[in-house]
Scaffold this active site. Structure first.
Site, PDB file in Angstrom:
ATOM      1  N   GLY A  43       0.823  -1.201   0.000  1.00  0.00           N
ATOM      2  CA  GLY A  43       0.000   0.000   0.000  1.00  0.00           C
ATOM      3  C   GLY A  43       0.854   1.246   0.000  1.00  0.00           C
ATOM      4  O   GLY A  43       2.010   1.222   0.414  1.00  0.00           O
TER       5      GLY A  43
ATOM      6  N   ASP B 180     -10.408  10.691   9.493  1.00  0.00           N
ATOM      7  CA  ASP B 180     -10.094  10.232   8.138  1.00  0.00           C
ATOM      8  C   ASP B 180     -10.753   8.880   7.867  1.00  0.00           C
ATOM      9  O   ASP B 180     -10.111   7.951   7.382  1.00  0.00           O
ATOM     10  CB  ASP B 180      -8.578  10.146   7.943  1.00  0.00           C
ATOM     11  CG  ASP B 180      -8.187  10.160   6.465  1.00  0.00           C
ATOM     12  OD1 ASP B 180      -9.032  10.539   5.628  1.00  0.00           O
ATOM     13  OD2 ASP B 180      -7.044   9.786   6.145  1.00  0.00           O
TER      14      ASP B 180
ATOM     15  N   PHE C 210       1.356   9.234   4.203  1.00  0.00           N
ATOM     16  CA  PHE C 210       2.475   9.131   5.128  1.00  0.00           C
ATOM     17  C   PHE C 210       3.665   8.447   4.475  1.00  0.00           C
ATOM     18  O   PHE C 210       4.813   8.789   4.744  1.00  0.00           O
ATOM     19  CB  PHE C 210       2.019   8.356   6.373  1.00  0.00           C
ATOM     20  CG  PHE C 210       3.075   8.245   7.449  1.00  0.00           C
ATOM     21  CD1 PHE C 210       3.257   9.268   8.363  1.00  0.00           C
ATOM     22  CD2 PHE C 210       3.872   7.118   7.549  1.00  0.00           C
ATOM     23  CE1 PHE C 210       4.216   9.175   9.357  1.00  0.00           C
ATOM     24  CE2 PHE C 210       4.841   7.011   8.530  1.00  0.00           C
ATOM     25  CZ  PHE C 210       5.007   8.048   9.438  1.00  0.00           C
TER      26      PHE C 210
END
Length: 822
Positions: free
Chosen positions: A497, A614, A501
């Site tokens: 993924g 989020d 970040f």
């Protein structure tokens, strides 16, 4: 008659001219210089003198004049001032005799044109005034620019020093030195925020960052007694459709001693930006302006208010914010202006910008009174304050590093020598011990995180080849080499993924534990803040539907977080985008229920709610059994205190999932997570992305498209085609009804996460019992003795008489037991 009319016209014109002249400020010190020019240059009603070859104010090693016929693309003053320039080689000084001590304006004009052998855009120089640094290593690049400063001059001379960079030069097109009215700049101001370095304004230099006229109108220097240019506010507005622009210059009434016309002209107070009258009165939105600033400085923000919209005093109440800090609540201009409409009022605030490159100003209507909600702002000025070093220039860390390089290099060499010598001694000692005693496995400190804090170091064997973590596998600080080994030196083939970040890798520890390793992109302030927030959040919460923290690494400027590995990736992957089997409706409901349990625990599991901020399908992970776990807590926020309704904070989140109320008002509550979860529910129902530009215009935005069908009573039209004929209509109805409630415009109209969880459980029951599922109900029957049959319902209408609070309290008890054991 015609003669009398002509005489009257002349008399009126003369009187108006005398009035205008009398209104203008006549500065005691008034130096206007057109640099590089040999002739006087008129600009409006003022005249700039030529500095000439024998200037009595300039001391420079070399005189060089250049001129051009090119014109700047945009300019706020007469273009004639930009046609000539003086080139300054070596350190040069402009010296001005000061007759009146006090605040003075210094305006420097730059236009980097090309003329013959000179390209002024290659100039690089610094400018000092008295003990203040105005510019450091300045390079004017694009178009014309006016730099305006305000200094409190306490000596009989003002010296401006231009110092070119090595092998470069300085230049100047024009300059102004003006003494200012005593009332213009205050000694102090209201302080907002904890980082303001010095409340006093009197002894500090100021640089004008923005001077804005609201009402979408500019004000030229000729219409300002102090020859200021006021730009229009439209380009700074966040949402233009939220506002109306008003102009009533004749309504301005300077009835108070202060502010005067010198503070701001009637052209500023007579125009305003107000709330769009077409908006729903029940929708209280923030009107926000964004301004670029330099981080690390204090700023004086001056608000100009003048009520030119109310018919009677006491009808206008509003709130004022800077960067989410409350400046004034329920501000009532009528009280501050003796109930005289059209009277100007000024509010001065000193605040600080620590890391952000933007300073935002917001005005929101107040809920005080029964009048129609509205806001007003007429003008705004933002002035940077000099720092503790007396500088207004951004600190050049690279330049400072170069100046100190020999010192740093010397220290580094010394430290390296000591380290090498110590390592040699340690190596010899260790070899002698190994020869004379049994093997003593080396240890490496790591830290266990508990309750949001970092505890004392604990033993953790790694170098010997034993397991890097204990059987609990919770909250350890890992050495970087262990993570390198687990991820095959961060092999790209192990990337599972990629997010804001950084990348996420699949890793295998020495004890064969499979983990997910999230590696930060860089040691940025934002990355460091998210890294710390996520560790603190995950270390204090344990729940079967929240992804578990295994460890972290903060070494070699690396920001790495290690989680339990989720075999089936993200919910997003299973809804669209990957070639994986289609999730059944029951599986989708169970995933929503698991996610809702995790979020409900965040909202209710401690004294203060934790708001995820989020929530999206990419942050809901699935284990090998497709059990859902909420992940990614990097921007999570502690909720409001018991006596508060919201948390005021900058908007963070993902496009398409953002709560519109949070987006416009910057007021965060648990209901912001509810809205985002409602968007996820629509994704689950439709099996498509939130935003899909490849679709037709009316279908691009999932929420808008779904709401259009919901208004027609045909929400089933958005259902994933792969589920057609496989969903119980009552289950679909209950699910859709819950999603729509989550997406209510106002947070107060949205359900709690507990209500959402209850409705999802009902939707699952309405789907039927075609598949046996070890879910919440079975555990309830075992742990609470409550029969699950009492919750069985055949249709949505049967749910009306069920006591949600009684039944759900039993569910929460079971959740708490899971938390303790899970």
């Amino acid at each position: 008659m015609m003669g009398m009319g002509l005489i009257l016209l002349i008399w009126v014109s003369t009187t108006m001219c005398l009035i205008n002249v009398s209104l203008e400020f006549d500065p005691v010190d008034n130096y206007l210089i057109d640099c590089g020019s040999h002739t006087k240059t008129p600009v409006g009603d003022r005249v700039f003198v030529a500095d000439g070859l024998n200037s009595d104010v300039l001391s420079t090693p070399q005189n060089t004049f250049v001129n051009t016929k090119s014109k700047p693309i945009s300019s706020t003053i007469d273009l004639a001032l930009y046609q000539t320039a003086r080139i300054l080689y070596g350190t040069s000084h402009y010296t001005f005799a000061i007759k009146k001590h006090g605040r003075h304006w210094i305006r420097l004009y730059f236009f980097p044109f090309v003329d013959g052998n000179y390209n002024l855009s290659t100039a690089k120089f610094s400018v000092l005034a008295q003990d203040f640094t105005l510019l450091r290593d300045f390079q004017p690049q694009n178009g014309s620019v006016v730099k305006e400063y305000s200094l409190n001059i306490t000596s009989d001379n003002l010296v401006l020093t231009f110092t070119p960079f090595a092998n470069s030069f300085a230049f100047l097109n024009a300059l102004e030195i003006l003494s200012l009215p005593d009332e213009l700049i205050p000694d102090g101001a209201k302080t907002i925020g904890p980082l303001v370095k010095n409340q006093s304004v009197l002894t500090r230099a100021l640089e004008t960052v923005a001077r804005v006229n609201m009402g979408n109108q500019t004000v030229s220097p000729q219409n300002d007694t102090l020859w200021r240019f006021w730009v229009s506010d439209e380009t700074y507005l966040n949402h233009v459709n939220f506002v109306n622009f008003v102009s009533k210059i004749g309504a301005v009434n300077y009835s108070m001693k202060w502010p005067t016309r010198n503070v701001a002209p009637s052209f500023v107070y007579g125009t305003a930006t107000t709330l769009n009258s077409q908006l729903d009165p029940s929708t209280l939105v923030n009107v926000t302006w964004f301004f670029p600033v330099d981080p690390g400085f204090d700023y004086l923000v001056r608000f100009h208010f003048c009520d030119i919209v109310s018919k009677t005093p006491g009808q206008l109440f509003f709130n004022v914010y800077i960067n989410s800090w409350l400046v004034a609540m329920n501000l009532d201009l009528s009280i501050l202006t003796s109930n005289i409409l059209g009277t100007p009022y000024v509010l001065d605030v000193v605040t600080s910008s620590s890391y952000s490159v933007f300073l935002n100003v917001s005005i929101s209507p107040s809920n005080v009174g029964n009048t129609y909600p509205n806001i007003i702002l007429n003008g705004l000025e933002i002035m940077k304050l000099s720092d503790s070093r007396g500088s207004l220039a951004v600190r050049d860390s690279k330049g400072n590093s170069k100046k100190k390089i020999w010192v740093i290099l010397s220290i580094a060499i010394g430290v390296l020598f000591i380290a090498m010598f110590s390592a040699l001694v340690l190596f010899v000692v260790c070899r002698r011990r190994r020869r004379s005693s049994p093997v003593d496995h080396s240890t490496e400190d790591h830290f266990a995180i508990n309750g949001g804090g970092i505890s004392e170091p604990m033993e953790n064997k790694y170098a010997s080849g034993t397991a890097i973590i204990s059987s609990s596998k919770i909250g350890y600080r890992f050495p970087f080499v262990a993570i390198q080994e687990a991820t095959n030196n961060f092999s790209e083939s192990l990337v599972i993924g990629v997010g804001g970040f950084g990348k996420v890798y699949k890793g295998v520890l020495r004890d064969e534990t499979v983990v997910a390793v999230k590696r930060g992109i860089s040691q940025s302030q934002q990355g460091l803040a998210e890294f710390r927030t996520e560790i603190e959040m995950l270390s204090q919460f344990r729940h079967r539907h929240l992804v578990s923290l295994i460890g972290f690494c903060h070494e070699r400027n690396e920001l790495i977080i290690i989680y339990e590995y989720m075999e089936n990736g993200t919910l997003k992957d299973h809804l669209y985008g990957l070639d994986v089997p289609c999730l059944s409706w029951r599986q989708r409901l169970e995933i929503c229920i698991g996610s809702a349990r995790g979020l409900h625990y965040l909202h209710t599991g401690s004294t203060n709610a934790v708001i995820h901020r989020d929530v999206k399908s990419a942050n809901i992970l699935l284990d090998e059994n497709l059990m859902a776990k909420v992940a990614d807590f990097g921007i999570s926020k502690a909720g409001p205190e018991i006596d508060e309704t919201h948390v005021s904070t900058a908007v963070r989140g993902s496009f398409g999932y953002l709560d519109p109320e949070y987006l416009t008002r910057q007021q965060l509550t648990e209901k912001s997570d509810i809205y985002s979860f409602g968007v996820v529910m629509l994704e689950v129902l439709s099996g498509r992305p939130v935003i899909d530009p490849s679709l037709s215009r009316e279908m691009v935005n999932l929420v808008e498209w779904a709401m259009e069908w919901e208004k027609k009573g045909e929400l089933e039209k958005i259902t994933d085609p792969r589920l057609m004929g496989k969903i119980n209509p009552d289950s679909l109805c209950k699910f859709g009804e819950t999603a729509v409630k989550c997406l209510a415009e106002r947070g107060i109209d949205r359900p709690t996460m507990g209500d959402v969880l209850w409705n999802l459980e009902c939707a699952l029951k309405l789907q039927g019992n075609d598949e046996k599922r070890p879910d919440l109900n079975g555990d309830l029957a075992l742990e609470t003795g409550v029969s699950t049959t009492q919750f069985n319902v055949g249709s949505v209408s049967n749910l009306e008489g069920v006591s949600m609070s009684r039944v759900f309290s039993q569910m929460v008890k079971a959740e708490n037991r899971w938390t303790e054991t899970g």
